[in-house]
Scaffold this motif. Structure first.
Motif, mmCIF file in Angstrom:
data_model
loop_
_atom_site.group_PDB
_atom_site.id
_atom_site.type_symbol
_atom_site.label_atom_id
_atom_site.label_comp_id
_atom_site.label_asym_id
_atom_site.label_seq_id
_atom_site.Cartn_x
_atom_site.Cartn_y
_atom_site.Cartn_z
ATOM 1 N N THR A 693 0.803 -1.059 0.211
ATOM 2 C CA THR A 693 0.097 0.053 0.090
ATOM 3 C C THR A 693 0.924 1.303 0.141
ATOM 4 O O THR A 693 1.846 1.430 0.906
ATOM 5 N N THR A 714 -3.176 3.688 -2.403
ATOM 6 C CA THR A 714 -3.557 2.457 -3.291
ATOM 7 C C THR A 714 -2.793 1.199 -2.887
ATOM 8 O O THR A 714 -1.738 1.441 -2.379
ATOM 9 N N THR A 715 -3.188 -0.003 -3.276
ATOM 10 C CA THR A 715 -2.724 -1.189 -2.845
ATOM 11 C C THR A 715 -2.699 -2.146 -4.201
ATOM 12 O O THR A 715 -3.522 -2.127 -4.915
ATOM 13 N N VAL A 730 -4.940 -4.183 -6.298
ATOM 14 C CA VAL A 730 -5.516 -4.863 -5.047
ATOM 15 C C VAL A 730 -6.540 -4.107 -4.853
ATOM 16 O O VAL A 730 -7.826 -4.355 -4.336
ATOM 17 N N LYS A 731 -6.742 -2.766 -4.249
ATOM 18 C CA LYS A 731 -7.347 -1.967 -3.863
ATOM 19 C C LYS A 731 -7.137 -0.610 -4.587
ATOM 20 O O LYS A 731 -6.471 0.075 -3.902
ATOM 21 N N ASP A 732 -7.834 0.129 -5.540
ATOM 22 C CA ASP A 732 -7.389 1.260 -6.107
ATOM 23 C C ASP A 732 -7.393 2.406 -4.933
ATOM 24 O O ASP A 732 -6.474 3.211 -5.063
ATOM 25 N N THR A 734 -7.357 3.259 -1.015
ATOM 26 C CA THR A 734 -7.337 2.143 0.093
ATOM 27 C C THR A 734 -7.485 2.982 1.441
ATOM 28 O O THR A 734 -8.438 2.565 2.329
ATOM 29 N N GLU A 926 -3.332 -5.672 6.803
ATOM 30 C CA GLU A 926 -4.533 -5.975 6.069
ATOM 31 C C GLU A 926 -5.457 -5.390 6.767
ATOM 32 O O GLU A 926 -6.653 -4.736 6.270
ATOM 33 N N ASP A 930 -7.968 -2.242 5.974
ATOM 34 C CA ASP A 930 -8.891 -2.760 5.260
ATOM 35 C C ASP A 930 -8.717 -3.378 3.968
ATOM 36 O O ASP A 930 -9.472 -2.888 3.006
ATOM 37 N N VAL A 931 -7.804 -4.028 3.763
ATOM 38 C CA VAL A 931 -7.503 -4.577 2.521
ATOM 39 C C VAL A 931 -7.645 -6.136 2.689
ATOM 40 O O VAL A 931 -6.812 -6.776 3.177
#
Ligand SMILES: *[C@@H]1O[C@H](CO)[C@@H](O)[C@H](O)[C@H]1NC(C)=O
Ligand SMILES: *[C@@H]1O[C@H](CO)[C@@H](O)[C@H](O)[C@H]1NC(C)=O
Ligand SMILES: *[C@@H]1O[C@H](CO)[C@@H](O)[C@H](O)[C@H]1NC(C)=O
Length: 970
Positions: A693, A714-715, A730-732, A734, A926, A930-931
């Motif tokens: 991240t 971002t992740t 993974v998560k644009d 984050t 994580e 919150d990933v």
């Protein structure tokens, strides 16, 4: 002494005895026949054309002294008492130790005893009772077979010159007054109030070279210092073998004193560019050395005439000297150990030519990122090949260091070039000097050279081997007793002596869980010959892309497999503990583990057993990939080169956010600036970090954070090829990030961080979180979501007082809005002081760096951990129930994540186990960010040769079901 213009005498037999301490015996014998001194009287001479000055002996003494090499006097080894001995210091006898002496290039190990008395090592190995039986106050320590080494020597340090915590008032490392400043002395800026002294000693470091910075081509004179505070409490009293020039000018030094080594800093390349280009700085060197050469030649000519008795030709002339250039004249006389900051092939080539033009040696090239690529250039240095002082894995931070390599120490050693590992404290905390040697060893430097690199090789390179860096009779009593073999990660001093004086508290628990005999042995390390050769062949930039296998892959001889359970916790799938038991097999199809167990059980599950690839992990492990947070990984390629990064953020606190953005705080998204396949990201990937991240926040030493509101993180997957590849992002979006703290200490040229006050920053947060900004703007939208707890709100903050303010703010916002925020404190150096309150507020903590560093005032109240305190910040937070993770500040550090975890477990003295440690850079991160990678989409990493946290293993492959493949990386 009188000046040379003085009195001229006739020629009669000389009386040597009366000349006193300024005359050398040998000289006297030579010139006695021609010279006489009769006092301050002008005499008629028998030979008017050959009048001899009254101070002829003085001149001749001075001339003879010019030829004297620097170094300890011949009888130095006979000293009975150290000049640094503090009366009242007890004698110490360490019994039953493994003494790594530094002798024979670090290959000598003696099982036996060590006697320290009068500030000196008095006996090594067999210590006869007769040496200490008659002494009062002998402290006897049973080492129980533990390792004892000389105190560590850090050849590249700015302790005292950049004291911790950093303050504007103590930034004393560089002068702005020109490129050539050989007359400056680091001792004149050496501050005795520096937290680094005690922290360095806690890492076993007993001596450092206090170097001026690299902002000047010739930055000034350096000094070898001991970190121990002296009774006198002065900087001067910390110098080892203070040069005679310390309180007198060069030419005024008593010529009967054998010259001591002097030390000086030079630099070339990028750091001098504020004075011009590389061409300018090399000319500056040549001009300066040309001036020095003129002085030296004049002295030599003057002396040659005096020694020939041609007094008439120098009648009325001063002994040639120049206060400004005397240091460089000493360089040209071979009496200065130069530490030269130099990185690239072009710079080595320039400086090696300079050494040949002016005929002076370089003792050590520092940083020297490309030294391993140009061994033949280094060997052309005038006066012998310099030693090379480098970092282990701190590379790519600027263009000059882009080709730096973890394999450099081994390649240099293979070329018979001496390797020194160093910290450049505060760039790397001097406390962790030994870790540089441990990493060098991990990447292939033989163990004896790795230990020598921070002791005997270092001391020898700067002319200090007669005192430090070795355990031998007559050396200074600077000694470390370790809790394990010192090349094991996390090796911690049980006790440190400097000048025979004990330095560490005795009531701190050190070395719990290190009883197994393996801890006393040199750690096994992987074979890197393939990677090393590729590095050499590719000029330092080997391709980092692995080989992909989409089909069936079988891993054999697997000792451990960990996975994540449904709650996202690390759990063991299987582990073979007994040495005799058969190791396991793991079958992977398109990157997904389809079977893990015994060979039998897996082959039953799998009838069509036709693998494309079988890899023997030799007792290795397969575990979920690690995650990194906190650095600009994937945002930039070279930290110091703006053209390779995202560029500057606007600062809404000075109102410069452009209208076109239409957003008060200029909230932007890291995902928009992401770049893939940066070398730091790929090296992190190859070290087991599969996800990161990153925000647009960047905090730099001496500069501070780049923004107060760096926006949205971002992740991404560190091994992905580009943003559009499946699974790459993974998560644009984050988390929302802010940096809150007191002003960065170092202003002026170096201080570029944003400058709002703490109260202004908090007021802005309060307003934004209470919906002070329209929802239609990015600022309004994302701060609303942070207030509602639908996005993690990550606050980089170090001070416990500011954290307390933020905890109150959180209550206020939540009460006003009826929400629960997901607040996380990052950096959080002082979080341990509020562990209970942070736990109660359900705020998470990401410690950056994972081991404490009292960088600024906000960070000063660290919990240093063993051997200074029993607790570490991590342990304290975990014991209070805080969800804790660790992160990295700089992108190159992401690749060392697994070592940070190993270390966290080790220094907890058994209170954090391996799985808990592993969670710190995986599942806990994580949760805090919150990933949530679905269980089926998680990456796994296969380590060959040992467990994920062991120095005997290396990453062999990454298993990615999301990307549908196994990537073999070694
Ligand atoms: C021995 O230790 C005692 C108590 O610390 C001290 O008073 C005495 O001076 C010491 N003796 C020597 C020779 O250092
Ligand atoms: C130490 O190593 C250097 C470089 O490899 C070598 O030249 C030297 O002879 C060695 N010295 C001893 C005492 O083994
Ligand atoms: C020195 O030795 C004496 C006993 O002889 C002891 O009382 C004292 O604590 C010791 N000092 C230190 C600093 O260890």
């Amino acid at each position: 002494m009188g000046d040379n213009k003085g009195l001229w005498l006739g020629t009669k037999p000389a009386k040597c005895g009366g000349i006193g301490r300024f005359l050398l015996v040998g000289l006297c014998a030579i010139f006695a026949a021609t010279t006489v001194l009769t006092g301050n009287v002008y005499l008629a001479t028998q030979a008017p054309h050959q009048r001899i000055p009254i101070n002829a002996q003085e001149i001749l003494g001075k001339c003879a002294a010019l030829r004297q090499p620097a170094g300890p006097p011949a009888d130095f080894g006979d000293r009975e008492v150290s000049d640094r001995f503090e009366p009242g210091t007890n004698t110490t006898l360490i019994r039953n130790a493994r003494l790594w002496t530094g002798v024979n290039n670090g290959t000598e190990v003696i099982h036996g005893d060590l006697l320290l008395d009068k500030g000196l090592v008095k006996a090594v190995g067999k210590v006869p009772r007769s040496l200490y039986a008659f002494l009062e106050n002998v402290t006897v320590i049973d080492a129980k077979g533990a390792w004892v080494t000389p105190g560590l020597v850090d050849l590249h340090s700015h302790v005292g010159l950049l004291p911790l915590p950093s303050m504007r008032a103590t930034f004393d490392v560089n002068s702005p007054n020109g490129p050539i400043l050989p007359w400056l002395r680091s001792i004149d800026g050496f501050n005795t109030h520096d937290e680094a002294f005690r922290l360095g000693i806690a890492g076993g470091v007993t001596s450092v070279q206090a170097l001026p910075g690299s902002g000047n081509a010739i930055g000034g004179q350096a000094f070898m210092m001991k970190l121990r505070k002296t009774r006198e409490r002065s900087p001067s009293s910390m110098i080892i073998d203070p040069p005679h020039t310390l309180s007198t000018s060069g030419a005024q030094v008593d010529p009967s004193l054998p010259p001591r080594w002097r030390h000086m800093k030079q630099a070339c390349g990028e750091n001098i560019k504020w004075y011009g280009t590389r061409m300018d700085s090399i000319w500056a060197f040549r001009q300066a050395y040309n001036e020095a050469r003129k002085v030296k030649d004049a002295q030599d000519e003057f002396c040659s005439k005096a020694e020939q008795g041609a007094w008439g030709s120098i009648e009325g002339k001063d002994f040639p000297d120049d206060y400004k250039w005397e240091m460089l004249v000493d360089v040209l006389r071979g009496r200065v150990k130069i530490s030269h900051h130099c990185y690239e092939a072009v710079d080595f080539d320039d400086i090696v030519r300079l050494t040949n033009e002016f005929q002076f040696p370089i003792a050590v090239f520092h940083h020297a990122s490309e030294a391993y690529l140009v061994p033949d250039v280094l060997k052309r240095s005038w006066g012998g090949t310099p030693a090379i002082a480098i970092f282990a894995t701190n590379h790519r931070y600027k263009r000059e260091s882009y080709r730096g390599s973890e394999f450099a120490p081994r390649i240099l050693a293979d070329n018979d070039i001496r390797v020194v590992m160093k910290t450049d404290h505060p760039v790397i905390n001097t406390r962790y000097l030994l870790n540089e040697a441990q990493q060098a060893h991990y990447y292939g430097l033989p163990p004896h050279l790795a230990l020598a690199s921070v002791t005997s090789t270092a001391a020898t390179a700067v002319g200090m081997a007669h005192r430090i860096g070795f355990l031998r009779v007559g050396a200074d009593a600077d000694v470390v007793l370790w809790d394990s073999h010192p090349l094991h990660l996390g090796a911690t001093p049980v006790q440190v002596w400097i000048d025979g004086i004990k330095q560490l508290p005795e009531d701190v628990q050190v070395g719990t869980g290190k009883d197994d005999v393996a801890w006393k042995e040199v750690p096994r390390v992987p074979d890197w010959s393939k990677e090393r050769n590729a590095t050499w062949n590719w000029d330092g930039l080997p391709p980092l892309k692995g080989r992909n296998e989409l089909g069936l892959v079988v891993f054999t001889n697997v000792r451990t497999v960990w996975t994540k359970d449904n709650e996202g916790e690390i759990k063991e799938m299987f582990a073979i503990t007994g040495e005799k038991e058969e190791l396991g097999t793991v079958i992977v199809q398109s990157g997904k583990i389809v079977c893990a167990g015994s060979v039998l059980s897996c082959s039953e599950n799998f009838n069509s057993f036709d693998p494309h690839e079988v890899l023997d992990l030799r007792g290795g492990s397969i575990v979920p990939g690690l995650m990194s947070y906190g650095s600009p990984l994937g945002i930039e390629e070279i930290a110091g080169e703006p053209s390779t990064g995202n560029g500057a953020l606007y600062d809404p606190f000075t109102g410069n956010t452009p209208k076109i953005l239409g957003d008060t705080a200029g909230v932007t998204r890291a995902v928009d600036a992401l770049q893939f396949r940066t070398r730091n990201a790929l090296l992190a990937y190859r070290s087991g970090v599969t996800v990161a991240t990153s925000s647009l926040s960047k905090t730099t030493l001496f500069v501070g954070p780049n923004s107060i509101i760096p926006g949205l993180s971002t992740t991404f997957r560190t091994g992905a090829a580009h943003a559009l590849e499946g699974g790459a992002i993974v998560k644009d979006i984050t988390a929302l990030h802010v940096n809150i703290g007191r002003p960065h200490p170092i202003g002026g040229r170096n201080g570029r961080g944003p400058g709002a006050s703490v109260s202004t920053e908090i007021a802005a947060l309060r307003r934004l979180l209470l919906e002070g900004e329209s929802k239609d703007t990015e600022t309004g939208l994302w701060f609303r979501r942070a207030a509602e707890g639908t996005i993690p709100f990550v606050i980089a903050v170090s001070s416990a007082d500011i954290m307390a303010t933020l905890l109150k703010l959180k209550v206020d916002i939540e009460e006003a809005r009826g929400t629960t925020m997901r607040m996380v404190f990052a950096h959080a150096s002082e979080a341990h002081l509020l562990a209970e309150e942070i736990a109660k507020a359900r705020v998470g903590v990401i410690l950056i760096p994972s081991r404490p560093f009292p960088d600024t005032w906000d960070d000063r109240r660290i919990l240093p951990g063993p051997p200074l305190t029993n607790d570490t910040a991590l342990v304290k937070l975990i014991e209070h129930g805080v969800t804790v993770a660790i992160g990295a500040q700089d992108a190159w550090q992401a690749g060392n994540t697994r070592w940070d975890l190993t270390w966290a477990a080790l220094e907890s003295n058994g209170r954090i186990d391996e799985q808990q440690a592993y969670a710190l850079a995986s599942t806990n991160l994580e949760k805090l960010l919150d990933v949530r990678v679905p269980r089926d989409a998680a990456d796994f990493v296969a380590y060959a040769g040992g467990g994920a946290l062991s120095m005997s293993s290396k990453v062999a492959a990454v298993l990615s079901s999301e990307r549908g493949m196994v990537e073999f990386v070694s």
